[in-house]
Design a protein around this motif. Structure first.
Motif, PDB file in Angstrom:
ATOM      1  N   ARG A  12     -12.520  -9.445  27.768  1.00 46.77           N
ATOM      2  CA  ARG A  12     -11.870  -9.998  26.578  1.00 46.77           C
ATOM      3  C   ARG A  12     -10.516  -9.334  26.321  1.00 46.77           C
ATOM      4  N   THR A  13     -10.430  -8.043  26.552  1.00 45.52           N
ATOM      5  CA  THR A  13      -9.163  -7.331  26.366  1.00 45.52           C
ATOM      6  C   THR A  13      -8.115  -7.826  27.353  1.00 45.52           C
ATOM      7  N   LEU A  14      -8.515  -7.986  28.601  1.00 46.19           N
ATOM      8  CA  LEU A  14      -7.563  -8.451  29.607  1.00 46.19           C
ATOM      9  C   LEU A  14      -7.162  -9.905  29.358  1.00 46.19           C
ATOM     10  N   ASP A  22       4.230 -10.893  29.062  1.00 39.58           N
ATOM     11  CA  ASP A  22       4.861  -9.616  29.396  1.00 39.58           C
ATOM     12  C   ASP A  22       5.002  -8.668  28.209  1.00 39.58           C
ATOM     13  N   ALA A  23       4.709  -9.146  27.023  1.00 43.64           N
ATOM     14  CA  ALA A  23       4.867  -8.305  25.834  1.00 43.64           C
ATOM     15  C   ALA A  23       3.748  -7.276  25.768  1.00 43.64           C
ATOM     16  N   PRO A  24       4.088  -5.984  25.607  1.00 43.06           N
ATOM     17  CA  PRO A  24       3.031  -4.982  25.492  1.00 43.06           C
ATOM     18  C   PRO A  24       2.227  -5.183  24.204  1.00 43.06           C
ATOM     19  N   ALA A  25       0.939  -4.945  24.307  1.00 40.41           N
ATOM     20  CA  ALA A  25       0.055  -5.089  23.149  1.00 40.41           C
ATOM     21  C   ALA A  25      -0.500  -3.725  22.774  1.00 40.41           C
ATOM     22  N   LYS A  26      -0.584  -3.461  21.501  1.00 36.54           N
ATOM     23  CA  LYS A  26      -1.134  -2.208  20.990  1.00 36.54           C
ATOM     24  C   LYS A  26      -2.657  -2.252  21.032  1.00 36.54           C
ATOM     25  N   ALA A  27      -3.265  -1.106  21.291  1.00 34.84           N
ATOM     26  CA  ALA A  27      -4.721  -1.016  21.345  1.00 34.84           C
ATOM     27  C   ALA A  27      -5.345  -1.454  20.022  1.00 34.84           C
ATOM     28  N   GLU A  28      -4.726  -1.066  18.918  1.00 35.05           N
ATOM     29  CA  GLU A  28      -5.266  -1.425  17.612  1.00 35.05           C
ATOM     30  C   GLU A  28      -5.330  -2.938  17.442  1.00 35.05           C
ATOM     31  N   LEU A  53      -5.521  -2.154  36.737  1.00 33.00           N
ATOM     32  CA  LEU A  53      -5.457  -3.496  36.159  1.00 33.00           C
ATOM     33  C   LEU A  53      -4.513  -3.589  34.968  1.00 33.00           C
ATOM     34  N   VAL A  54      -4.280  -2.466  34.285  1.00 32.20           N
ATOM     35  CA  VAL A  54      -3.317  -2.453  33.185  1.00 32.20           C
ATOM     36  C   VAL A  54      -2.346  -1.291  33.374  1.00 32.20           C
ATOM     37  N   ARG A  55      -1.220  -1.461  32.739  1.00 34.37           N
ATOM     38  CA  ARG A  55      -0.230  -0.382  32.631  1.00 34.37           C
ATOM     39  C   ARG A  55      -0.070  -0.080  31.159  1.00 34.37           C
ATOM     40  N   SER A  56       0.442   1.101  30.886  1.00 35.26           N
ATOM     41  CA  SER A  56       0.648   1.457  29.488  1.00 35.26           C
ATOM     42  C   SER A  56       1.910   2.285  29.345  1.00 35.26           C
ATOM     43  N   TRP A  65      -0.149  -3.739  29.043  1.00 33.22           N
ATOM     44  CA  TRP A  65       0.096  -5.045  29.634  1.00 33.22           C
ATOM     45  C   TRP A  65      -0.560  -5.078  31.006  1.00 33.22           C
ATOM     46  N   LEU A  66      -0.732  -6.272  31.554  1.00 30.44           N
ATOM     47  CA  LEU A  66      -1.368  -6.416  32.857  1.00 30.44           C
ATOM     48  C   LEU A  66      -0.519  -5.785  33.941  1.00 30.44           C
TER      49      LEU A  66
END
Length: 153
Positions: A12-14, A22-28, A53-56, A65-66
């Protein structure tokens, strides 16, 4: 097949990240949008990062983001990253178990199970789900009324 909360949350997160582009998403934000406990999500994101699978990136412009395009990440990739092999028998690969007597052919059943899991999970990507474009065979499988019937012991 038992789908753990860890796998469910990871997929679900991915999917959220795939939908974000391409927009980074916050964990919150990810935790809130999918109703996932934030602390649990942080652990899942760490697994996904280690698994490639993700970068941060940290900081005000940071987030997750993926690491690869959504059409290159299968559901099987996600499961293997957070839980390990798709099918195992007592922690062993199905081809490595040995049975004797009446159970001798049981290994073949476990291998056939793995083949069928792979047939679905390796073919369905994040992009397929986000774009509502599942492979045709998935539609055929779920069109069977028996697919929706719960079986009791």
């Amino acid at each position: 097949m038992h789908i753990t909360a860890r796998v469910d949350y990871a997929v679900r997160t991915l999917l959220e990240l795939a939908a974000a582009g391409d927009a980074p998403a916050k964990a919150e934000g990810l935790a809130k949008s999918q109703h996932i406990p934030h602390k649990f999500l942080e652990a899942v994101l760490a697994d996904l990062r280690r698994g490639g699978l993700v970068r941060s990136r940290r900081g005000p412009e940071g987030g997750y983001w993926l690491a690869r395009p959504a059409d290159e990440i299968s559901v099987a990739d996600i499961i293997r990253t957070v839980e390990g092999p798709l099918a195992s028998v007592r922690g062993e690969r199905p081809e490595d178990v040995v049975y004797t007597g009446p159970a001798e052919k049981l290994r073949d059943v476990w291998i056939a199970l793995r083949v069928n899991l792979r047939a679905v999970l390796e073919e369905v990507t994040l992009a397929d789900i986000v774009d509502d474009d599942l492979p045709g065979f998935v539609g055929e499988l779920i069109a069977d009324p028996g697919a929706w019937t719960r079986r009791e012991v």
